[in-house]
Design an enzyme around this catalytic site. Structure first.
Site, PDB file in Angstrom:
ATOM      1  N   HIS A 113      -5.670   0.224  -1.136  1.00 42.28           N
ATOM      2  CA  HIS A 113      -5.941  -1.193  -0.862  1.00 42.28           C
ATOM      3  C   HIS A 113      -6.970  -1.797  -1.811  1.00 42.28           C
ATOM      4  O   HIS A 113      -7.293  -2.981  -1.708  1.00 42.28           O
ATOM      5  CB  HIS A 113      -6.416  -1.363   0.582  1.00 42.28           C
ATOM      6  CG  HIS A 113      -5.431  -0.853   1.603  1.00 42.28           C
ATOM      7  ND1 HIS A 113      -5.482   0.431   2.095  1.00 42.28           N
ATOM      8  CD2 HIS A 113      -4.371  -1.445   2.191  1.00 42.28           C
ATOM      9  CE1 HIS A 113      -4.494   0.616   2.965  1.00 42.28           C
ATOM     10  NE2 HIS A 113      -3.802  -0.517   3.042  1.00 42.28           N
ATOM     11  N   CYS A 153       0.817  -1.224   0.000  1.00 37.00           N
ATOM     12  CA  CYS A 153       0.000   0.000   0.000  1.00 37.00           C
ATOM     13  C   CYS A 153       0.848   1.271   0.000  1.00 37.00           C
ATOM     14  O   CYS A 153       0.523   2.256  -0.685  1.00 37.00           O
ATOM     15  CB  CYS A 153      -0.983  -0.003   1.159  1.00 37.00           C
ATOM     16  SG  CYS A 153      -0.262  -0.346   2.781  1.00 37.00           S
ATOM     17  N   ASP A 197      -7.742   5.359  -1.387  1.00 40.10           N
ATOM     18  CA  ASP A 197      -7.334   4.124  -0.719  1.00 40.10           C
ATOM     19  C   ASP A 197      -6.567   3.213  -1.673  1.00 40.10           C
ATOM     20  O   ASP A 197      -7.123   2.736  -2.670  1.00 40.10           O
ATOM     21  CB  ASP A 197      -8.583   3.403  -0.195  1.00 40.10           C
ATOM     22  CG  ASP A 197      -8.245   2.355   0.852  1.00 40.10           C
ATOM     23  OD1 ASP A 197      -7.128   1.814   0.808  1.00 40.10           O
ATOM     24  OD2 ASP A 197      -9.108   2.076   1.711  1.00 40.10           O
TER      25      ASP A 197
END
Length: 627
Positions: free
Chosen positions: A586, A460, A584
């Site tokens: 992820h 990440c 994000d």
């Protein structure tokens, strides 16, 4: 020339927007550029004039009127054909002196007095005058406080009420069409000792386009046009809007797009009969002609690109397109001539680039020297002194690039294969009285599982770093490609931060490592902001607002075992309410914008998004001073 200036009338309705003027700009006078849109096709109908650009008058100094001829040459060199001077703006000391009609009249009489040469820029009677207000704290945005129409013939001033708009770009798209003409030719320059004179004479032969019998061809519609006629359509074409009718009739109704949503390409055709000013008849075919012209070899062939853009309202007369485009070509060739001589001694090729700038709802065109006849390619760093005054003219900050070759408008995403600017479609944060500041510029969205790399559960921070890097790439700070995981790891080893065993591993990295990579490979300095716990992220509102207002870069934040990218903040200074615009990394799905937005992979997050028990470090990349 008549079509280089908007015919502003007393009954016109004006659309204008707040201007962003950095503190480094000292001039208190500027030129407003606009496009005129008739509300109907009836000649007696009132017009709408939209201000689509502005530039500072750098020849203005403390009360002296600007050198209007120089200002006119600048406008004609860089703005699209069809975008024309419609007024001036006043700010600073001049705005303070222009607080009512009488005082506006006195200011205008000094700036636009007879003999000042303002007719080089304004050839019409009425001139729009926008008096700008004082910007808010920590802002470059100057709202329009008052608007007037100044009659340069009678010296009378009247008040007008413009419509202040924010979505002007979409409004212009609905009412205008961008034309683009791409062409090229070789310029024969005699090899003499006086290369300056030889170059000028060669350009004089080429810039007289009408003597070459040139015509314009619109391949999308098979239409060929000259100054007084056209062929290729049985329909009567009175205005640019009639092209829309052809476009609509030729398209599948389910795939139909507004003509204004596309760029309409033109081609330049040279007639084999220079004495003809009309396009060839489509009723009679002609045989191809081959000609042989012997030359001695004592000349240079210099490739000359032509890349002219015109922004025309749908109400522009169709028979005016030819003259507008040809004038644009002639003006561009004058700019090309200026830069075809490198350092006043050596012949040089040039590039023609188009840019999108703050304060503008139209493209800006630049001609840059590219490669001397007997030398290496000219680097961006060699052109800093050329770009610096342009930043002042276009009222651009002097700490970030806007006019480098890498900033040009291109048909392709510089970072092919990744979604860009996904936050644009995010729903508002919904904080009453909240101040919003977001990333300033374009970026690409990097997340798990992209580019054939399975980095789920460990990559990440790498992905957030790639998003940060893409911002510098899109803004023209670098042309280096976004690094992959292995390059990032090798950089950390080369910098002495990590042991060789990192390369090829699945080891996590954090904010400090992101800082090291950006600094080692791009020379970017980052501020590391430590937050002891997620609960204390609520106290970072002012810091985040300041960062996005002054630097505008995405922020990488790491805490616990997770990393995210912060794209913005909404903060109410009175109540302490705060939300964070989070991208994000992820996400593991396909690059489908609807899914990403609907599932919240890019969205505003409340304070409870952060783990109260974890500490966080924010890597806040700073701007690299440079143009």
């Amino acid at each position: 020339m008549a079509h280089r200036c908007i015919e502003v009338r007393r009954k016109d309705q004006f659309y204008i927007y707040a201007l962003q003027i950095p503190p480094s700009i000292s001039s208190d006078v500027g030129v407003l550029l606009g496009v005129s849109f008739a509300t109907t096709f009836m000649p007696e109908a009132a017009d709408e004039v939209a201000v689509v650009g502005c530039c500072a008058c750098l020849t203005y100094h403390d009360g002296r009127q600007p050198e209007w001829q120089e200002e006119a040459e600048f406008v004609k060199a860089h703005y699209p054909a069809g975008v024309c001077p419609c007024g001036i703006f006043l700010r600073g000391k001049l705005a303070a002196k222009a607080q009512d009609q009488h005082k506006v009249k006195e200011v205008c009489k000094r700036l636009l007095r007879t003999g000042s040469g303002y007719q080089f820029l304004f050839s019409t009677e009425y001139i729009l005058v926008a008096v700008l207000g004082t910007p808010e704290e920590d802002s470059m945005e100057h709202p329009v406080a008052h608007c007037y129409l100044y009659n340069s013939v009678t010296n009378k001033v009247s008040t007008v009420s413009p419509i202040i708009v924010t979505g002007l770009s979409q409004w212009c798209e609905d009412k205008s069409v961008i034309f683009r003409l791409l062409a090229s030719f070789y310029l024969e320059v005699p090899a003499t000792d006086n290369v300056t004179v030889a170059l000028k004479e060669s350009f004089m032969k080429e810039t007289d386009l009408r003597s070459h019998g040139v015509t314009l061809y619109i391949p999308s519609f098979g239409i060929t046009m000259s100054s007084n006629s056209y062929i290729g359509s049985d329909r009567m074409l009175r205005t640019v809007a009639d092209l829309w009718e052809l476009h609509r009739d030729s398209m599948d109704k389910e795939k139909l797009k507004p003509l204004s949503a596309e760029v309409l390409n033109l081609e330049l055709l040279y007639s084999t009969n220079p004495n003809s000013s009309s396009p060839p008849s489509d009723k009679h075919s002609t045989a191809p002609i081959a000609s042989y012209q012997p030359h001695d070899l004592t000349h240079h062939n210099i490739p000359v690109p032509i890349d002219v853009v015109a922004m025309l309202s749908l109400t522009t007369p169709f028979n005016a397109i030819y003259d507008i485009i040809l004038e644009g070509i002639s003006l561009q060739l004058k700019q090309i001539e200026k830069f075809t001589l490198w350092k006043e001694t050596e012949l040089c090729t040039v590039n023609v680039d188009h840019f999108v700038l703050p304060n503008h709802h139209c493209p800006i065109t630049m001609v840059y020297p590219c490669k001397p006849h007997n030398g290496a390619m000219i680097k961006d760093s060699d052109l800093v002194d050329l770009r610096r005054p342009l930043h002042n003219n276009f009222m651009l900050p002097n700490n970030r690039p806007y006019l480098r070759h890498a900033n040009r408008i291109t048909a392709k995403n510089k970072d092919t294969g990744h979604l860009m600017n996904v936050h644009i479609g995010v729903k508002p944060p919904g904080i009453d009285g909240g101040t919003i500041a977001t990333v300033n510029g374009s970026y690409s969205y990097y997340h798990y599982m992209q580019d054939g790399m399975d980095d789920k559960s460990w990559g990440c921070a790498y992905r957030s770093l790639q998003t940060l890097w893409s911002w510098y790439l899109h803004q023209g700070y670098t042309t280096k490609p976004v690094p992959n995981h292995r390059v990032i790891q090798q950089t950390l080893v080369d910098s002495g931060d990590k042991p060789p065993s990192l390369v090829g591993s699945k080891q996590w990295i954090g904010s400090f490592e992101v800082n090291v990579v950006l600094n080692h490979l791009l020379g970017v300095t980052s501020k590391i902001l430590h937050v002891p716990s997620g609960a204390e992220m609520g106290s970072q509102g002012r810091q985040l607002l300041l960062h996005f207002r002054t630097h505008g870069t995405p922020i990488m934040i790491g805490g616990g075992v997770l990393a995210h990218t912060i794209l913005g903040v909404c903060y109410n200074n009175q109540t302490g309410d705060i939300k964070f615009l989070i991208l994000d990394p992820h996400y593991t799905g396909k690059d489908e914008l609807t899914t990403i937005l609907n599932k919240g992979w890019c969205s505003w997050k409340k304070l409870d998004f952060w783990d109260k028990e974890a500490h966080y470090n924010m890597c806040m990349p700073q701007l690299i001073d440079g143009i």
